[in-house]
Write an enzyme that holds these catalytic residues in place. Structure first.
Site, PDB file in Angstrom:
ATOM      1  N   LEU A   9     -18.449 -16.442  -3.869  1.00 17.13           N
ATOM      2  CA  LEU A   9     -17.842 -17.326  -4.868  1.00 17.13           C
ATOM      3  C   LEU A   9     -18.426 -16.936  -6.222  1.00 17.13           C
ATOM      4  O   LEU A   9     -19.608 -17.130  -6.467  1.00 17.13           O
ATOM      5  CB  LEU A   9     -18.171 -18.788  -4.567  1.00 17.13           C
ATOM      6  CG  LEU A   9     -17.873 -19.279  -3.136  1.00 17.13           C
ATOM      7  CD1 LEU A   9     -18.285 -20.742  -2.985  1.00 17.13           C
ATOM      8  CD2 LEU A   9     -16.397 -19.103  -2.808  1.00 17.13           C
ATOM      9  N   LYS A 202     -36.664 -24.558 -12.517  1.00 17.61           N
ATOM     10  CA  LYS A 202     -37.444 -23.773 -11.561  1.00 17.61           C
ATOM     11  C   LYS A 202     -38.700 -24.530 -11.131  1.00 17.61           C
ATOM     12  O   LYS A 202     -39.105 -24.476  -9.962  1.00 17.61           O
ATOM     13  CB  LYS A 202     -37.786 -22.417 -12.174  1.00 17.61           C
ATOM     14  CG  LYS A 202     -36.522 -21.574 -12.404  1.00 17.61           C
ATOM     15  CD  LYS A 202     -36.757 -20.421 -13.356  1.00 17.61           C
ATOM     16  CE  LYS A 202     -35.477 -19.623 -13.583  1.00 17.61           C
ATOM     17  NZ  LYS A 202     -35.626 -18.650 -14.694  1.00 17.61           N
TER      18      LYS A 202
END
Lengths: 436, 436
Positions: A9, A202
């Site tokens: 995708l 993160k």
């Protein structure tokens, strides 16, 4: 053995790299996996556009059709929706998912992981943190029997490049940013990088995995690097420090708010002899402290098409191997609510404070008095006379104070009180000192 | 869920650390695994000896009985036999095996791996290379879709400590070794470390995994550090190099012997700005170059009870998680005979050669002539007059030559011919230059 179907995708820089490597290294990959990998579909926004190296019959705009029947779905669209819905659909259909979507993981990690566990499939995302650097797998597996106490990471290459150039070339922030944009290290809209939000995403993922505790990006205290000046970089350097945008994840046993975890991102002073201090340019590095393992560091390229593709491919191959062996389920990551996430005020750190003060007798005594009253212990105090702006102006000095460790709340309150003193003309900067 | 039985073979420093951590962190480990871990037996040579923290009823001298019925067998005895037979017995009985036995893996890796694959169980050995540093898992999984081209490692802490002290303190080899022994960094019999054999075992394992090619310790070219002198360290430093004992694994496309892999260990000159150059003391670091990922570095403690135990525990937990999920089989490592192992003569490197020459006109011309005839290109030539030993002795000079890259055979032949020249009094040293 029958081929494993990989549906992709999104097909930008990373996707193209992943697809062409799967197509170009088919024999090698088959030998490593035990079954051939077959790209069954590549879902893109515009299927008419020519993509060199990718057969046009694989291209489709129909994401649902692409997912159907796939063994592994590789999500490289980025962003929140429709990526989230598509990943959930894929997991529920029995496909394992490989993604590099840090923004999505930082907000919806627990939900996605639960969906993977329910469906007994895998959700892998090595590329979402620090690009090609294998950091997720070591944290999840290699240190699974240890107790991680701290993660310090330089996880955003753009800001590291900017700060590095400011230090090496003496540039100011704007010039360093403009150069980073020219060289393609920074986006036209650099907000996510320089504002610290990319690093915060993160940090949320790392803290969740390292501490088995749900930490979302909203739990991460974030300060970006837009306030870092050439003067701050110079002052830091003169005192043996380098300024780095750090993602810090810690477990804290004895905070005023009790035990908990902290996840935060801010520009901090790092001693020049710290292993992270020499990480230059657009590189990333993650420093991990664990009870038994001691200090570990992982270093490499944190972004870019090929490095990110390497991480995505590693996830695809290990997921595919697992499919071949039969045990497809997600290894337990046990992210619960083991510990509360602490506010920045409760964490212990050290401050380096730079004041512009009036240079007259008693100033240092007055300021020291405030520090003493607030219980903030001073490690170092350095005063330098400033050139007078004109003859009539009162003589001023630059005063740099480095504190010993204290809670962020206590240190902030000390600064607030000191700034209010007559003797202080202006607060120039406050930076935290980390890495001790 | 019913407990997973862990049998331990061997209980020295690492074993004790592993056992006490399993016993002491039971709840945490159960949450991470999804089932409790239960130590079913600890096989030791002397079951009568008291081992603090380990219940005496677990101790046994009967290794066969210890293995029987275990889900996971942890081999920490070291050495070749009986460790090899016991591991094979365990694998065939359906137990997964976790080991830190680098010597055994370096000689019998393929056989053990095949036994694990046949029995559909796992053989894990993160602790066998570079202690706590997760290097096996990144090489096997994270980079599984990439192509590793080179691994440069500082994988022996003893020799790194010795070389580091020689450089920092100006010590000679014997004094540095004696100090390392006093501090417990070196064994009473340091042969395996200083002879490079310990590093060679690790190089064999790394090369096998990185290049999907069977490399045993006998394929590794080994030179130790016993010939490194204080003078060599000083000369290296003056020219911007540091001497490190490197384990080097490379794929080479265009050697005179055709494409192949090289695995070798020797003290080499590394430019001081190389990421590995600053790895000091007893630390380990592994630098990996891969086609897509670029350069990666892994750094941490390569030895010691707690760090090694951390790696062993990581293997135990991930093996246990996999058991809970059902798919117990060994992920495919596909170590075949993909490429031949090249002899040292076929690999390309650079030499730094130090001669003691007679200082008279024409000497440099004579030596240069030999290099030219052998096709060895000189990058740098530096001559320094030596203090005369007595008035009648002919004036001599130290001549350091750094070559451009060539095959080891051609470089060695060049040195051999140069040494035979009248102008050359003595060959002082030859070191390879790596890391470019």
């Amino acid at each position: 053995m029958k081929p494993l179907k990989v549906a992709m995708l999104g097909c930008g820089v990373v996707g193209t790299e992943v697809a062409t490597r799967i197509l170009g290294n088919a024999a090698d990959l088959e030998a490593r996996i035990g079954a051939p990998l077959e790209i069954s579909a590549v879902a893109v926004r515009d299927a008419g556009k020519d993509r060199p190296g990718i057969p046009s019959e694989l291209l489709t705009t129909d994401t649902a059709a692409a997912i159907e029947g796939a063994d592994i779905v590789v999500e490289l669209m980025g962003g929140h929706e429709p990526a989230r819905e598509l990943i959930l659909t894929a997991l529920r259909s029995g496909a394992s998912v490989v993604t590099a979507n840090k923004a999505l993981l930082a907000s919806d990690y627990s939900e996605l992981l639960a969906a993977a566990e329910d469906a007994e499939v895998r959700l892998e995302h090595e590329a979402a943190v620090a690009g090609a650097i294998p950091i997720i797998r070591p944290v999840v597996n290699s240190l699974a029997g240890d107790r991680i106490t701290r993660v310090l990471g330089i996880v955003n290459g753009t800001t590291n490049y900017i700060l590095d150039q400011m230090e090496k070339e003496g540039w100011d922030f704007d010039h360093a940013l403009a150069t980073a944009q020219e060289l393609g290290y920074a986006e036209a809209d650099p907000t996510a990088d320089i504002g610290g939000h990319d690093a915060a995403a993160k940090a949320a993922i790392l803290a969740s995995l390292a501490f088995h505790t749900r930490v979302s990006i909203d739990d991460v205290h974030v300060e970006g690097i837009t306030g870092v000046t050439a003067d701050m970089v110079e002052t830091a350097s003169a005192q043996g420090f380098t300024i780095k945008l750090l993602a810090i994840c810690e477990t804290i046993e004895d905070s005023p708010a009790g035990p908990g975890v902290s996840a935060r991102v801010y520009p901090a002073l790092l001693p020049k002899d710290h292993a992270l201090a020499s990480v230059g340019g657009a590189f990333n590095a993650v420093f991990v402290e664990a009870e038994a393992a001691g200090s570990l560091m992982f270093y490499g390229q944190g972004a870019g098409g090929a490095p990110t593709a390497s991480a995505v491919l590693g996830d695809i191959v290990s997921t595919a191997r697992r499919k071949v062996l039969g045990g497809t389920g997600q290894a337990r990551r046990s992210i619960g609510n083991r510990l509360p996430v602490l506010p920045i005020s409760a964490i212990r750190t050290r401050y380096q404070i730079t004041f512009d003060v009036f240079d007259r007798p008693g100033v240092l005594a007055q300021i020291s008095q405030v520090f003493a009253e607030e219980g903030t212990s001073i490690e170092l105090m350095q005063q330098t006379q400033l050139e007078p702006t004109d003859d009539d102006a009162p003589q001023r000095a630059k005063l740099v104070i480095a504190t010993h460790s204290g809670t962020d709340a206590a240190l902030a309150k000390t600064v607030e009180r000191a700034v209010a003193l007559d003797a202080v003309n202006e607060l120039k900067s406050v930076l935290r000192i980390e890495g001790h």
